[in-house]
Design a protein around this motif. Structure first.
Motif, PDB file in Angstrom:
ATOM      1  N   ARG A 231       0.528  -0.974   0.179  1.00  0.00           N
ATOM      2  CA  ARG A 231       0.088  -0.390   0.494  1.00  0.00           C
ATOM      3  C   ARG A 231       0.448   1.476   0.561  1.00  0.00           C
ATOM      4  O   ARG A 231       0.329   2.274  -0.350  1.00  0.00           O
ATOM      5  N   VAL A 232       2.157   1.378   1.018  1.00  0.00           N
ATOM      6  CA  VAL A 232       2.558   2.527   0.848  1.00  0.00           C
ATOM      7  C   VAL A 232       3.392   2.704  -1.158  1.00  0.00           C
ATOM      8  O   VAL A 232       3.188   3.434  -1.194  1.00  0.00           O
ATOM      9  N   CYS A 233       3.726   1.753  -1.175  1.00  0.00           N
ATOM     10  CA  CYS A 233       4.171   1.979  -2.813  1.00  0.00           C
ATOM     11  C   CYS A 233       3.416   1.946  -3.241  1.00  0.00           C
ATOM     12  O   CYS A 233       3.401   2.825  -4.643  1.00  0.00           O
ATOM     13  N   GLN A 234       1.813   1.841  -3.714  1.00  0.00           N
ATOM     14  CA  GLN A 234       1.139   2.133  -4.404  1.00  0.00           C
ATOM     15  C   GLN A 234       0.603   3.552  -4.089  1.00  0.00           C
ATOM     16  O   GLN A 234       0.006   4.490  -4.624  1.00  0.00           O
ATOM     17  N   ALA A 235       0.948   4.813  -3.064  1.00  0.00           N
ATOM     18  CA  ALA A 235       1.111   5.220  -2.923  1.00  0.00           C
ATOM     19  C   ALA A 235       1.789   6.319  -3.182  1.00  0.00           C
ATOM     20  O   ALA A 235       1.891   7.494  -3.148  1.00  0.00           O
ATOM     21  N   GLY A 236       2.864   5.892  -3.376  1.00  0.00           N
ATOM     22  CA  GLY A 236       4.003   6.782  -4.081  1.00  0.00           C
ATOM     23  C   GLY A 236       5.106   6.529  -3.391  1.00  0.00           C
ATOM     24  O   GLY A 236       6.132   7.428  -3.976  1.00  0.00           O
TER      25      GLY A 236
ATOM     26  N   ARG B 112       5.716 -15.927   3.499  1.00  0.00           N
ATOM     27  CA  ARG B 112       4.579 -15.367   3.343  1.00  0.00           C
ATOM     28  C   ARG B 112       4.318 -13.885   3.232  1.00  0.00           C
ATOM     29  O   ARG B 112       2.992 -13.750   2.397  1.00  0.00           O
ATOM     30  N   GLU B 113       4.766 -12.719   4.499  1.00  0.00           N
ATOM     31  CA  GLU B 113       4.190 -11.598   3.976  1.00  0.00           C
ATOM     32  C   GLU B 113       4.875 -11.322   1.922  1.00  0.00           C
ATOM     33  O   GLU B 113       4.323 -10.374   1.977  1.00  0.00           O
ATOM     34  N   ILE B 114       5.650 -12.078   2.061  1.00  0.00           N
ATOM     35  CA  ILE B 114       6.205 -11.901   0.114  1.00  0.00           C
ATOM     36  C   ILE B 114       5.245 -12.215  -0.850  1.00  0.00           C
ATOM     37  O   ILE B 114       4.954 -10.871  -1.658  1.00  0.00           O
ATOM     38  N   ASP B 115       4.661 -13.188  -0.354  1.00  0.00           N
ATOM     39  CA  ASP B 115       3.058 -13.873  -0.840  1.00  0.00           C
ATOM     40  C   ASP B 115       1.902 -12.480  -1.206  1.00  0.00           C
ATOM     41  O   ASP B 115       1.906 -12.335  -2.014  1.00  0.00           O
ATOM     42  N   ILE B 116       2.479 -11.922   0.131  1.00  0.00           N
ATOM     43  CA  ILE B 116       0.592 -11.100   0.117  1.00  0.00           C
ATOM     44  C   ILE B 116       1.311 -10.116  -0.789  1.00  0.00           C
ATOM     45  O   ILE B 116       0.090  -8.971  -0.963  1.00  0.00           O
ATOM     46  N   PHE B 117       2.438  -9.006  -0.530  1.00  0.00           N
ATOM     47  CA  PHE B 117       3.086  -8.169  -1.703  1.00  0.00           C
ATOM     48  C   PHE B 117       2.597  -7.891  -2.643  1.00  0.00           C
ATOM     49  O   PHE B 117       2.231  -7.625  -3.399  1.00  0.00           O
ATOM     50  N   PHE B 118       3.241  -9.024  -2.913  1.00  0.00           N
ATOM     51  CA  PHE B 118       3.002  -9.425  -5.232  1.00  0.00           C
ATOM     52  C   PHE B 118       1.468  -9.880  -5.414  1.00  0.00           C
ATOM     53  O   PHE B 118       1.190  -9.703  -6.298  1.00  0.00           O
ATOM     54  N   GLN B 119       0.416 -10.101  -3.929  1.00  0.00           N
ATOM     55  CA  GLN B 119      -0.854 -10.592  -4.481  1.00  0.00           C
ATOM     56  C   GLN B 119      -0.960  -9.043  -4.674  1.00  0.00           C
ATOM     57  O   GLN B 119      -2.409  -9.214  -5.661  1.00  0.00           O
TER      58      GLN B 119
ATOM     59  N   GLN C  23       0.224  -6.637  -5.357  1.00  0.00           N
ATOM     60  CA  GLN C  23       0.809  -5.854  -6.292  1.00  0.00           C
ATOM     61  C   GLN C  23       0.030  -5.838  -7.401  1.00  0.00           C
ATOM     62  O   GLN C  23      -0.204  -5.229  -8.026  1.00  0.00           O
ATOM     63  N   GLN C  24      -0.076  -7.973  -7.887  1.00  0.00           N
ATOM     64  CA  GLN C  24      -0.755  -7.923  -8.968  1.00  0.00           C
ATOM     65  C   GLN C  24      -2.443  -7.715  -8.741  1.00  0.00           C
ATOM     66  O   GLN C  24      -2.582  -7.271  -9.697  1.00  0.00           O
TER      67      GLN C  24
ATOM     68  N   ASP D 200       6.639 -17.990  -9.055  1.00  0.00           N
ATOM     69  CA  ASP D 200       6.690 -17.454 -10.762  1.00  0.00           C
ATOM     70  C   ASP D 200       5.238 -16.856 -11.028  1.00  0.00           C
ATOM     71  O   ASP D 200       5.971 -15.783 -11.173  1.00  0.00           O
ATOM     72  N   ALA D 201       4.266 -16.922 -10.427  1.00  0.00           N
ATOM     73  CA  ALA D 201       3.138 -15.852 -10.450  1.00  0.00           C
ATOM     74  C   ALA D 201       3.233 -14.753 -10.464  1.00  0.00           C
ATOM     75  O   ALA D 201       2.858 -13.726 -10.680  1.00  0.00           O
ATOM     76  N   HIS D 202       3.663 -14.551  -9.177  1.00  0.00           N
ATOM     77  CA  HIS D 202       3.747 -13.613  -8.463  1.00  0.00           C
ATOM     78  C   HIS D 202       4.919 -12.265  -8.963  1.00  0.00           C
ATOM     79  O   HIS D 202       4.730 -11.514  -8.919  1.00  0.00           O
ATOM     80  N   ARG D 203       5.928 -13.477  -9.451  1.00  0.00           N
ATOM     81  CA  ARG D 203       7.217 -12.580 -10.675  1.00  0.00           C
ATOM     82  C   ARG D 203       6.670 -12.017 -11.443  1.00  0.00           C
ATOM     83  O   ARG D 203       8.029 -11.574 -12.652  1.00  0.00           O
ATOM     84  N   SER D 204       5.552 -12.312 -12.150  1.00  0.00           N
ATOM     85  CA  SER D 204       5.429 -12.700 -13.474  1.00  0.00           C
ATOM     86  C   SER D 204       5.214 -10.339 -13.316  1.00  0.00           C
ATOM     87  O   SER D 204       4.856  -9.520 -14.296  1.00  0.00           O
ATOM     88  N   VAL D 205       5.393  -9.298 -12.039  1.00  0.00           N
ATOM     89  CA  VAL D 205       4.968  -8.790 -12.269  1.00  0.00           C
ATOM     90  C   VAL D 205       6.224  -7.718 -11.679  1.00  0.00           C
ATOM     91  O   VAL D 205       6.682  -6.618 -11.231  1.00  0.00           O
ATOM     92  N   ALA D 206       7.445  -8.514 -12.114  1.00  0.00           N
ATOM     93  CA  ALA D 206       8.730  -8.050 -11.688  1.00  0.00           C
ATOM     94  C   ALA D 206       8.996  -7.161 -12.342  1.00  0.00           C
ATOM     95  O   ALA D 206      10.124  -6.207 -12.084  1.00  0.00           O
ATOM     96  N   ALA D 207       8.379  -6.036 -13.929  1.00  0.00           N
ATOM     97  CA  ALA D 207       8.976  -5.014 -13.974  1.00  0.00           C
ATOM     98  C   ALA D 207       7.999  -4.183 -13.384  1.00  0.00           C
ATOM     99  O   ALA D 207       8.752  -3.308 -13.312  1.00  0.00           O
ATOM    100  N   ILE D 208       7.547  -4.073 -12.355  1.00  0.00           N
ATOM    101  CA  ILE D 208       7.547  -3.401 -11.191  1.00  0.00           C
ATOM    102  C   ILE D 208       7.796  -3.745  -9.869  1.00  0.00           C
ATOM    103  O   ILE D 208       7.053  -3.146  -8.599  1.00  0.00           O
ATOM    104  N   ASN D 209       8.352  -4.683  -9.641  1.00  0.00           N
ATOM    105  CA  ASN D 209       9.058  -5.106  -8.577  1.00  0.00           C
ATOM    106  C   ASN D 209       9.298  -3.756  -7.563  1.00  0.00           C
ATOM    107  O   ASN D 209      10.713  -3.667  -8.399  1.00  0.00           O
ATOM    108  N   LYS D 210       8.920  -3.410  -6.675  1.00  0.00           N
ATOM    109  CA  LYS D 210       9.043  -2.815  -5.569  1.00  0.00           C
ATOM    110  C   LYS D 210       9.657  -3.455  -4.062  1.00  0.00           C
ATOM    111  O   LYS D 210       9.739  -2.832  -3.021  1.00  0.00           O
TER     112      LYS D 210
END
Length: 221
Positions: A35-40, A58-65, A67-68, A98-108
């Motif tokens: 949410r902090v990333c989404q806020a800028g 588990r927290e990393i999974d939540i982050f990527f989910q 973001q996706q 693998d699914a979560h890293r599909s958003v690696a282009a915006i990986n923060k």
């Protein structure tokens, strides 16, 4: 259009405003970081003392989910199209990486560690490298201390000042080996100077007013 601040921090890290959330153990999880990333800003997940690898994953999974989900609710652009990623390393914990890293282009993805405990054992170093290799975080942050040397022995002599007990690898060099930026949180001028010598990407100067962590008082507001 949302305003983007032009500062050394926003030029170094992919965020609109020069703000990062504190990786506070037990509080700063994947949802808050996302949410902090989404806020800028730049949101951090707290690894804390890094005693529970699966809990951090588990927290990393939540982050990527999260973001996706944010991506799927926005119009797709060339910048947000998923990019092909390297094949998952053999032996990695079975998750939806693998699914979560599909958003690696915006990986923060950014993770904060407590230095004196996270890397005090051989297992700690192995888990640290596993996180870097598997999730390729944008940044890591270390505190107390910010710079940690890898040991040549069995870690029984953790606080030794003898150079023969350490090798040249540090938490900084290992992060940079995997393309991860390094933020050093320091509590003294001496520690800041050491961080500069190790060519870190950013320094957070924590004064004695910040949380009562028992730091020396030569870095106050």
């Amino acid at each position: 259009m949302k305003k983007t601040w032009n500062t050394p921090f926003t030029q170094t890290f992919p965020c609109r405003i020069p703000l990062c959330s504190a990786p506070m153990a037990g509080v700063s999880g994947g949802l808050l970081a996302s949410r902090v990333c989404q806020a800028g800003g730049l949101g951090f997940i707290a690894a804390g003392h890094f005693r529970d690898l699966l809990a951090l994953e588990r927290e990393i999974d939540i982050f990527f989910q999260n973001q996706q989900e944010q991506l799927t609710n926005q119009p797709q652009t060339k910048q947000s199209q998923p990019q092909p990623q390297p094949q998952q390393q053999q032996g990695a914990v079975a998750t939806d990486n693998d699914a979560h890293r599909s958003v690696a282009a915006i990986n923060k993805l950014s993770i904060g560690f407590i230095g004196h405990s996270s890397l005090s054992t051989k297992e700690g170093w192995e888990n640290y490298e596993y996180i870097l290799r598997t999730y390729q975080p944008l940044a890591v942050q270390f505190f107390a201390p910010s710079i940690v040397y890898k040991h040549n022995d069995n870690f029984d002599n953790y606080h030794s000042k003898n150079k023969n007990d350490h090798n040249d690898e540090t938490n900084v060099t290992m992060a940079k080996k995997y393309g991860t930026k390094f933020i050093a949180q320091v509590g003294s001028i001496q520690e800041a100077q050491e961080a500069i010598r190790h060519d870190v990407d950013a320094i957070i100067c924590q004064g004695s007013e910040a949380g009562g962590h028992g730091l020396r008082r030569n870095l106050g507001n």
